[in-house]
Design a protein around this motif. Structure first.
Motif, mmCIF file in Angstrom:
data_model
loop_
_atom_site.group_PDB
_atom_site.id
_atom_site.type_symbol
_atom_site.label_atom_id
_atom_site.label_comp_id
_atom_site.label_asym_id
_atom_site.label_seq_id
_atom_site.Cartn_x
_atom_site.Cartn_y
_atom_site.Cartn_z
ATOM 1 N N CYS A 41 0.636 -0.978 -0.190
ATOM 2 C CA CYS A 41 0.032 0.378 -0.111
ATOM 3 C C CYS A 41 0.946 1.129 -0.285
ATOM 4 O O CYS A 41 0.434 2.423 -0.518
ATOM 5 C CB CYS A 41 -0.961 -0.026 0.886
ATOM 6 S SG CYS A 41 -2.509 -0.998 1.188
ATOM 7 N N ILE B 238 -1.777 3.236 -3.341
ATOM 8 C CA ILE B 238 -2.918 3.016 -3.083
ATOM 9 C C ILE B 238 -3.340 3.960 -2.400
ATOM 10 O O ILE B 238 -3.272 4.764 -1.631
ATOM 11 C CB ILE B 238 -3.207 1.665 -2.255
ATOM 12 C CG1 ILE B 238 -2.236 0.457 -2.849
ATOM 13 C CG2 ILE B 238 -4.754 0.892 -2.356
ATOM 14 C CD1 ILE B 238 -2.579 -0.172 -4.296
ATOM 15 N N ALA C 288 -7.357 2.108 2.205
ATOM 16 C CA ALA C 288 -6.150 1.238 2.183
ATOM 17 C C ALA C 288 -5.410 1.342 3.395
ATOM 18 O O ALA C 288 -4.424 0.065 3.684
ATOM 19 C CB ALA C 288 -5.985 0.647 0.737
ATOM 20 N N VAL C 289 -3.855 2.754 3.072
ATOM 21 C CA VAL C 289 -3.186 2.906 3.681
ATOM 22 C C VAL C 289 -3.287 2.781 5.500
ATOM 23 O O VAL C 289 -2.547 2.240 6.404
ATOM 24 C CB VAL C 289 -2.426 3.767 3.188
ATOM 25 C CG1 VAL C 289 -0.995 4.300 3.703
ATOM 26 C CG2 VAL C 289 -2.059 4.058 1.633
ATOM 27 N N SER D 153 -3.931 -1.209 6.659
ATOM 28 C CA SER D 153 -2.832 -1.215 6.484
ATOM 29 C C SER D 153 -2.585 -1.259 7.522
ATOM 30 O O SER D 153 -1.712 -1.916 8.550
ATOM 31 C CB SER D 153 -2.326 -1.780 5.479
ATOM 32 O OG SER D 153 -2.000 -0.235 4.944
#
Length: 304
Positions: free
Chosen positions: A34, A39, A43-44, A47
């Motif tokens: 990510c 991304i 999403a970052v 994660s």
């Protein structure tokens, strides 16, 4: 306190360890992917949150791994209550919040191996009131680890105290040595009957520590002597008894030899002796045979 031992619920540690390693690899790879490929911010963030949570949870999960060697046992408590006991050697995963204790304030396994206890030599008065020094070696092991941990505060110290008390109390019931020189005297003494007395020590000690889950395998007396203040006097007594016993044997042999000599003289008709000369001969032979120095013979060239 009556606590029934139960087996703790534990699974093999290898599958759990494999899952943790795979999860760590996936989360770290997702986080790096990510960040590297830019991304979406959502999403970052996700994660990153997973990575932080995993990093926080991992130390807690790792507390559940236990390696148990042969002849060892883990006794677990969970939030102050008995959780279970693990005796089978191997690599396991248990509840991470379960705490293992060995009964001595340490979070370690309880050893089930055979151990020896050598306490300090004690000064005790025997049955005759003589001060003696006595010590013993106790061979023992933990038979029920659950009782050993929960019934007494420290089972090692408990065993040591009980051994001191039993050895002292049993030693006081017997004389150090027999005062009679007769071989027919069957009285048990500390010096002459140490094995029998050690068996009694073992039996009484085993009864006293049974409640703590301990098993006494053997007790051996390894130190036995008179106390320093009477050792010299008792040594003189033993020497005197030995001298008397030796003299008794010498006199018995001398009387037997004199009787044999008189019988042989009479049987062979070598010489006829009246009562006075027999008495003189007996006296001379006893002096020669029982004396501690070599005899000095006097040759009589005249008549008897």
């Amino acid at each position: 306190m009556d606590i029934k031992e139960k087996e703790v619920k534990a699974v093999s540690g290898y599958p759990v360890l494999s899952i943790i390693i795979a999860s760590a690899f996936i989360i770290i790879a997702l986080f790096i992917y990510c960040i590297a490929f830019s991304i979406s911010s959502t999403a970052v963030i996700v994660s990153s949150v997973l990575f932080v949570l995993f990093a926080l949870i991992l130390p807690v999960i790792s507390m559940g791994f236990r390696i148990l060697k042969p002849n060892q046992a883990y006794v677990f408590t969970l939030f102050g209550k008995y959780h279970g006991t693990l005796k089978r050697e191997g690599f396991y995963f248990v509840n991470p919040f379960a705490v293992a204790s060995n009964g001595s304030g340490e979070r370690k396994a309880v050893s089930l191996r055979v151990q020896s206890l050598v306490n300090a030599v004690q000064k005790v008065n025997d049955r005759m009131g003589n001060p003696i020094m006595v010590g013993a070696v106790v061979i023992w092991k933990v038979e029920d680890p659950t009782k050993a941990v929960f019934v007494v505060d420290n089972y090692n110290q408990f065993l040591s105290n009980q051994a001191d008390s039993i050895i002292r109390n049993v030693a006081r019931l017997y004389p150090y040595d027999s005062l009679s020189d007769s071989d027919e005297n069957e009285e048990l003494t500390l010096r002459g009957s140490s094995e029998e007395i050690a068996e009694r020590m073992q039996k009484e000690l085993e009864e006293s520590v049974m409640e703590a889950g301990l098993k006494i395998m053997e007790v051996r007396i390894n130190q036995l002597s008179y106390a320093e203040e009477i050792a010299q006097a008792m040594l003189q007594r033993q020497q005197a008894a030995a001298i008397i016993a030796a003299r008794r044997k010498i006199v018995e042999g001398a009387v037997s030899m004199v009787d044999m000599a008189l019988s042989e003289l009479k049987k062979g008709q070598v010489v006829e002796l009246d009562e006075e000369h027999k008495a003189q001969m007996v006296s001379n032979l006893l002096v020669v045979l029982c004396g501690s120095k070599d005899a000095q013979p006097i040759v009589n060239s005249g008549a008897l």
